[in-house]
Design a protein around this motif. Structure first.
Motif, mmCIF file in Angstrom:
data_model
loop_
_atom_site.group_PDB
_atom_site.id
_atom_site.type_symbol
_atom_site.label_atom_id
_atom_site.label_comp_id
_atom_site.label_asym_id
_atom_site.label_seq_id
_atom_site.Cartn_x
_atom_site.Cartn_y
_atom_site.Cartn_z
ATOM 1 N N LEU A 200 0.527 -1.313 0.216
ATOM 2 C CA LEU A 200 -0.132 -0.019 0.011
ATOM 3 C C LEU A 200 0.937 1.192 -0.410
ATOM 4 C CD1 LEU A 200 -2.722 1.546 0.258
ATOM 5 C CD2 LEU A 200 -2.793 0.944 2.588
ATOM 6 N N ALA A 201 1.467 1.625 1.074
ATOM 7 C CA ALA A 201 2.753 2.398 0.600
ATOM 8 C C ALA A 201 3.366 2.431 -0.948
ATOM 9 C CB ALA A 201 3.333 2.302 2.160
ATOM 10 N N SER A 202 4.293 1.423 -1.124
ATOM 11 C CA SER A 202 4.879 1.759 -2.406
ATOM 12 C C SER A 202 4.074 1.967 -3.530
ATOM 13 C CB SER A 202 5.057 -0.011 -2.804
ATOM 14 O OG SER A 202 3.836 -0.637 -3.318
ATOM 15 N N LEU A 203 2.351 2.188 -3.297
ATOM 16 C CA LEU A 203 1.367 2.360 -4.607
ATOM 17 C C LEU A 203 1.244 3.906 -4.329
ATOM 18 C CD1 LEU A 203 -0.251 -0.927 -4.808
ATOM 19 C CD2 LEU A 203 0.805 0.068 -6.699
ATOM 20 N N GLU A 204 1.468 4.406 -3.287
ATOM 21 C CA GLU A 204 1.043 5.859 -2.431
ATOM 22 C C GLU A 204 0.959 7.379 -4.142
ATOM 23 O OE1 GLU A 204 1.699 9.687 -0.130
ATOM 24 O OE2 GLU A 204 2.611 7.666 1.256
ATOM 25 N N ALA A 205 2.161 6.868 -4.532
ATOM 26 C CA ALA A 205 2.651 7.741 -5.566
ATOM 27 C C ALA A 205 1.963 7.832 -6.816
ATOM 28 C CB ALA A 205 4.086 8.248 -6.001
ATOM 29 N N ASP A 206 1.442 6.463 -7.087
ATOM 30 C CA ASP A 206 0.564 5.504 -8.678
ATOM 31 C C ASP A 206 -0.149 5.889 -8.527
ATOM 32 O OD1 ASP A 206 3.022 4.176 -9.432
ATOM 33 O OD2 ASP A 206 3.293 2.777 -7.619
ATOM 34 N N VAL A 207 -1.125 6.246 -6.500
ATOM 35 C CA VAL A 207 -2.369 6.517 -6.455
ATOM 36 C C VAL A 207 -2.871 7.743 -7.142
ATOM 37 C CG1 VAL A 207 -4.293 7.235 -5.569
ATOM 38 C CG2 VAL A 207 -3.057 4.667 -5.220
ATOM 39 N N ALA A 208 -1.936 8.895 -6.469
ATOM 40 C CA ALA A 208 -1.504 10.343 -6.824
ATOM 41 C C ALA A 208 -1.703 10.629 -8.457
ATOM 42 C CB ALA A 208 -0.852 10.515 -5.578
ATOM 43 N N ALA A 209 -0.682 9.921 -8.738
ATOM 44 C CA ALA A 209 -0.383 9.871 -10.388
ATOM 45 C C ALA A 209 -1.420 10.065 -11.209
ATOM 46 C CB ALA A 209 0.207 8.740 -10.761
ATOM 47 N N THR A 210 -2.448 8.499 -10.899
ATOM 48 C CA THR A 210 -4.419 8.214 -11.530
ATOM 49 C C THR A 210 -4.460 9.137 -11.379
ATOM 50 O OG1 THR A 210 -3.342 5.370 -11.230
ATOM 51 C CG2 THR A 210 -4.697 6.493 -11.968
ATOM 52 N N ALA A 211 -4.722 9.596 -10.033
ATOM 53 C CA ALA A 211 -6.109 10.840 -9.731
ATOM 54 C C ALA A 211 -5.678 11.995 -10.492
ATOM 55 C CB ALA A 211 -6.039 11.257 -8.078
ATOM 56 N N ARG A 212 -4.733 12.288 -10.508
ATOM 57 C CA ARG A 212 -3.992 13.705 -11.103
ATOM 58 C C ARG A 212 -4.158 13.002 -13.027
ATOM 59 N NH1 ARG A 212 0.685 13.882 -7.981
ATOM 60 N NH2 ARG A 212 1.153 12.845 -9.899
ATOM 61 N N ARG A 213 -3.778 12.420 -13.182
ATOM 62 C CA ARG A 213 -4.636 11.935 -14.820
ATOM 63 C C ARG A 213 -6.144 11.989 -15.314
ATOM 64 N NH1 ARG A 213 -3.497 6.721 -17.831
ATOM 65 N NH2 ARG A 213 -3.466 5.449 -16.584
ATOM 66 N N ALA A 214 -6.483 11.241 -14.017
ATOM 67 C CA ALA A 214 -7.777 10.738 -14.693
ATOM 68 C C ALA A 214 -8.927 12.747 -14.044
ATOM 69 C CB ALA A 214 -8.954 10.413 -13.792
ATOM 70 N N LEU A 215 -8.351 13.255 -13.695
ATOM 71 C CA LEU A 215 -8.805 14.852 -13.425
ATOM 72 C C LEU A 215 -8.530 15.494 -14.474
ATOM 73 C CD1 LEU A 215 -7.398 15.757 -9.910
ATOM 74 C CD2 LEU A 215 -9.991 15.329 -9.983
ATOM 75 N N GLU A 216 -7.746 14.607 -15.807
ATOM 76 C CA GLU A 216 -7.584 15.886 -16.409
ATOM 77 C C GLU A 216 -8.176 15.461 -18.102
ATOM 78 O OE1 GLU A 216 -3.162 16.085 -16.597
ATOM 79 O OE2 GLU A 216 -2.379 17.614 -14.844
ATOM 80 N N SER A 217 -8.044 13.934 -17.662
ATOM 81 C CA SER A 217 -9.281 13.701 -18.900
ATOM 82 C C SER A 217 -10.617 13.251 -19.085
ATOM 83 C CB SER A 217 -8.507 11.960 -18.252
ATOM 84 O OG SER A 217 -7.164 11.428 -18.595
ATOM 85 N N SER A 218 -10.668 13.035 -19.791
ATOM 86 C CA SER A 218 -12.503 12.910 -20.874
ATOM 87 C C SER A 218 -12.370 11.583 -21.104
ATOM 88 C CB SER A 218 -12.014 14.031 -22.337
ATOM 89 O OG SER A 218 -11.282 13.611 -22.845
ATOM 90 N N LEU A 219 -13.749 11.382 -21.596
ATOM 91 C CA LEU A 219 -14.679 10.407 -21.701
ATOM 92 C C LEU A 219 -13.510 9.550 -23.073
ATOM 93 C CD1 LEU A 219 -17.863 10.506 -20.582
ATOM 94 C CD2 LEU A 219 -16.501 9.623 -19.271
ATOM 95 N N ASP A 220 -12.699 10.766 -24.077
ATOM 96 C CA ASP A 220 -12.418 9.849 -25.067
ATOM 97 C C ASP A 220 -10.577 8.937 -24.830
ATOM 98 O OD1 ASP A 220 -13.834 10.904 -27.185
ATOM 99 O OD2 ASP A 220 -13.134 12.703 -26.620
ATOM 100 N N ASP A 221 -10.033 9.595 -23.454
ATOM 101 C CA ASP A 221 -8.787 8.738 -23.238
ATOM 102 C C ASP A 221 -9.406 7.690 -22.650
ATOM 103 O OD1 ASP A 221 -7.718 11.154 -23.672
ATOM 104 O OD2 ASP A 221 -8.624 12.865 -22.063
ATOM 105 N N LEU A 222 -10.504 6.959 -22.493
ATOM 106 C CA LEU A 222 -10.556 6.032 -21.975
ATOM 107 C C LEU A 222 -10.167 5.317 -22.566
ATOM 108 C CD1 LEU A 222 -14.583 6.506 -20.537
ATOM 109 C CD2 LEU A 222 -12.188 5.755 -19.020
#
Length: 246
Positions: A200-222
């Motif tokens: 869980l600790a090792s995935l902390e940065a990956d969770v944050a990166a995925t959240a940032r990418r999702a915030l910047e994405s549209s449905l076309d990026d799925l």
């Protein structure tokens, strides 16, 4: 002369307490996305059970790599996009867009068991949140989605209806999803509590990166590229000995 004191020394971040709205949002997020919130998440493994049976996941390192892929290139990212889009549509009362998002999210899952997993949790999330935290306007948003509302869309519209900001809701959702994956893996491999927390600790940065990418994405990026995880979800349907429903 300086006097010793037991009072904490304030730092910049301590000078202002949270507003009532911020405290309420944090309280609700911690409750809704806690492992103890009764949506039945413990019953599902998202195909991890078959992956352990097949020998794809054999130890903590393999589980960590598998979850990293699911998070950034598979259902984790896609669900995060659906949550973000549903939250925005609900906040703007864009009923037409919300219905389209809900329908696409329901059609996007790769297997019957994943459909059961996400729709069952979504329905339970809405029912329990609505019963414990009545909220004006939520019923209309739920009705706008039509049919079954999958889990990320449910979290998106409930958070929006309660005025919970999108970014923390998205981070909390991804943390909850990853934590449940790890819990399933820990029971199946099996792993100890310390190894589970290390993952869980090792995935902390990956969770944050995925959240940032999702915030910047549209449905076309799925899109996803976790074919082995999708196959695991499909093959779990006919797995002979099973602890989980997916």
């Amino acid at each position: 002369m300086l006097m010793a004191t037991n009072e904490p020394v304030p730092v910049d971040g301590d000078r202002r307490d949270m507003s009532d709205a911020e405290a309420a949002a944090l309280y609700r997020l911690m409750t809704w996305l806690s492992p103890s919130f009764p949506v039945g998440a413990f019953s599902y493994s998202s195909g991890i059970e078959w992956s352990v049976e097949a020998g794809d996941i054999t130890d903590a390192a393999a589980l960590r790599d598998w979850l990293d892929a699911m998070l950034g290139d598979g259902s984790g990212f896609c669900d995060a996009v659906f949550l973000a889009q549903a939250h925005r549509a609900a906040s703007e009362q864009d009923i037409s867009a919300l219905r389209e998002i809900a329908e696409l999210a329901a059609a996007f899952v790769p297997s019957r068991e994943r459909q059961l997993e996400t729709s069952t949790q979504g329905r339970a999330f809405i029912d329990i949140a609505r019963a414990a935290w009545p909220c004006d306007g939520l019923d209309g948003l739920v009705a706008a989605c039509g049919g079954d509302t999958v889990y990320p869309v449910a979290v998106g519209i409930v958070s929006a209806a309660h005025g919970v900001p999108l970014a923390p809701a998205l981070h909390a959702f991804l943390h909850a999803v990853v934590s449940n994956w790890i819990s399933a893996g820990a029971r199946l491999v099996p792993l100890g509590q310390t190894d589970s927390q290390r993952i869980l600790a090792s995935l902390e940065a990956d969770v944050a990166a995925t959240a940032r990418r999702a915030l910047e994405s549209s449905l076309d990026d799925l899109g996803s590229a976790t074919f082995r995880a999708d196959l695991a979800s499909l093959r779990h349907e006919t797995q002979y000995t099973r602890l989980f429903r997916s």
